[in-house]
Design an enzyme around this catalytic site. Sequence first.
Site, PDB file in Angstrom:
ATOM      1  N   ARG A  70      64.520 -33.014  52.775  1.00 25.59           N
ATOM      2  CA  ARG A  70      64.101 -34.184  51.244  1.00 25.59           C
ATOM      3  C   ARG A  70      65.296 -35.056  51.183  1.00 25.59           C
ATOM      4  O   ARG A  70      65.769 -34.355  50.940  1.00 25.59           O
ATOM      5  CB  ARG A  70      63.211 -33.849  50.488  1.00 25.59           C
ATOM      6  CG  ARG A  70      62.036 -33.351  50.615  1.00 25.59           C
ATOM      7  CD  ARG A  70      60.541 -34.024  51.064  1.00 25.59           C
ATOM      8  NE  ARG A  70      59.421 -33.090  50.701  1.00 25.59           N
ATOM      9  CZ  ARG A  70      58.984 -32.355  51.743  1.00 25.59           C
ATOM     10  NH1 ARG A  70      59.800 -32.405  52.634  1.00 25.59           N
ATOM     11  NH2 ARG A  70      58.104 -31.577  51.462  1.00 25.59           N
ATOM     12  N   ILE A  87      79.945 -50.776  39.969  1.00 28.23           N
ATOM     13  CA  ILE A  87      80.052 -49.374  40.091  1.00 28.23           C
ATOM     14  C   ILE A  87      80.576 -48.495  41.261  1.00 28.23           C
ATOM     15  O   ILE A  87      80.854 -47.276  40.861  1.00 28.23           O
ATOM     16  CB  ILE A  87      78.320 -48.825  39.828  1.00 28.23           C
ATOM     17  CG1 ILE A  87      77.573 -49.537  41.773  1.00 28.23           C
ATOM     18  CG2 ILE A  87      77.790 -49.344  39.214  1.00 28.23           C
ATOM     19  CD1 ILE A  87      76.103 -48.298  41.526  1.00 28.23           C
ATOM     20  N   ASP A  88      80.890 -49.276  41.857  1.00 33.27           N
ATOM     21  CA  ASP A  88      81.369 -49.200  43.487  1.00 33.27           C
ATOM     22  C   ASP A  88      82.824 -48.176  43.133  1.00 33.27           C
ATOM     23  O   ASP A  88      83.725 -47.332  43.658  1.00 33.27           O
ATOM     24  CB  ASP A  88      81.572 -50.090  44.440  1.00 33.27           C
ATOM     25  CG  ASP A  88      80.040 -49.977  44.645  1.00 33.27           C
ATOM     26  OD1 ASP A  88      78.817 -49.463  44.522  1.00 33.27           O
ATOM     27  OD2 ASP A  88      80.554 -51.203  45.524  1.00 33.27           O
ATOM     28  N   ARG A 124      72.269 -48.902  38.470  1.00 38.22           N
ATOM     29  CA  ARG A 124      73.215 -49.931  38.052  1.00 38.22           C
ATOM     30  C   ARG A 124      72.796 -50.564  36.569  1.00 38.22           C
ATOM     31  O   ARG A 124      73.254 -51.393  36.107  1.00 38.22           O
ATOM     32  CB  ARG A 124      72.677 -51.036  39.302  1.00 38.22           C
ATOM     33  CG  ARG A 124      73.831 -51.164  40.081  1.00 38.22           C
ATOM     34  CD  ARG A 124      74.326 -52.221  40.905  1.00 38.22           C
ATOM     35  NE  ARG A 124      73.402 -53.304  40.673  1.00 38.22           N
ATOM     36  CZ  ARG A 124      73.079 -53.801  42.278  1.00 38.22           C
ATOM     37  NH1 ARG A 124      73.688 -53.320  42.860  1.00 38.22           N
ATOM     38  NH2 ARG A 124      72.403 -55.036  41.741  1.00 38.22           N
TER      39      ARG A 124
END
Length: 366
Positions: A283, A143-144, A292
């Site tokens: 927040r 995914i990176d 993922r």
Amino acid sequence: MASTQRRRVGLMTAGGDCPGLNAVIRAVVKSGIYQHDFEMIGIEDGFLGLIQNRMHVMSTDEVSNILTVGGTILGSSNKADPENHAVLENGRWVRRDVTEDVLAHCRQWNLDALIVIGGDGTMCGANHLIGRGLKIVGVPKTIDNDLEGTEVTFGHDTAVTIATEALDRVHTTASSHHRVMVVEIMGRYAGWLALRAGLASGSDVILIPEIPFDLDVVARMCQKRSTRGKRFTIIAAGEGAAPRGGDMVVDHRDEGSPDPIRLGGVAKLVAGEIEKRTGLESRSIVLGHVQRGGTPSPYDRILATTLAHHAVDLLAAGRFGELVVVRDGKISSLPIASIAGKVRKVPLDDPMIRAARGVDTCFGDT
Ligand code: F6P
């Protein structure tokens, strides 16, 4: 390795999972069997299955109906490394070279060649095994999107979509409560995921590992927006982003893993500091492994299937030691040895960075 009448091809998914792995498994097994009459052997849990001798013969039935399913039916592990395998002995992690076990198991299963699906850590392991005589073709996943040599890895597009949707959703609640919301996005030491999701969602601030940030600059941006009547700010923070002169924020160490560092906490740090410096309520949210999971996007299914098909063709042609890649938008391949151990970072002059700056997105540097 000994050869049998039908060529035996081992297949494994290694490292962190990502959407599209099953699409590759399906395409490799189907092309291997239908086009080349290979016998396909599924190796379970990545390198761990090679080390522990856990494999099984795969049929086309096993890969039916998995194209759209997230995860990997073969299982994966980001803790196994044949050359430097961590074993817990008397409560302590010790490293062992278990390459000979791996080679023995490959011989036992009569594996002629392997297709290894993985990211940078996996390709380092594959490169080591190539040096010990195994015939390997690699397929890039993560995914990176940080694997050197390829413009894109499957799994990335799905993760960008998930992170973008999260940022979009945060937008409305931030606007209702007039808050600063900092969303922490995976990607390890590269900012591709945070940059793409940040750009796609119109985030006001994008923090990535390649551009060290100054908290005063980020605080000024939040304040400026507030003064202009924009009473909320969305910050997309890559987990590897670090303050200028400071370090990446480490959540914990996983000593059983070849890369023990697990990043996490930068969003909390930034939200706390912004609130302190501006008085604006802030927040933090960590998206984590949600990025993922689940069904791969159509783009990732197509990419995964195309890369897998090319990998099987390379293997059939005896082109071992190669990684299938996308270069200039076309599928090709290059030696695994040429990319092993390298991380592909976002270039500072990337058109996405320039475009984001053009619409007044702050990267925390100026
Ligand atoms: O490399 C994929 C990735 O999801 C990174 O983005 C993240 O830093 C890491 O893996 C998390 O690893 P783990 O699954 O061991 O928590």
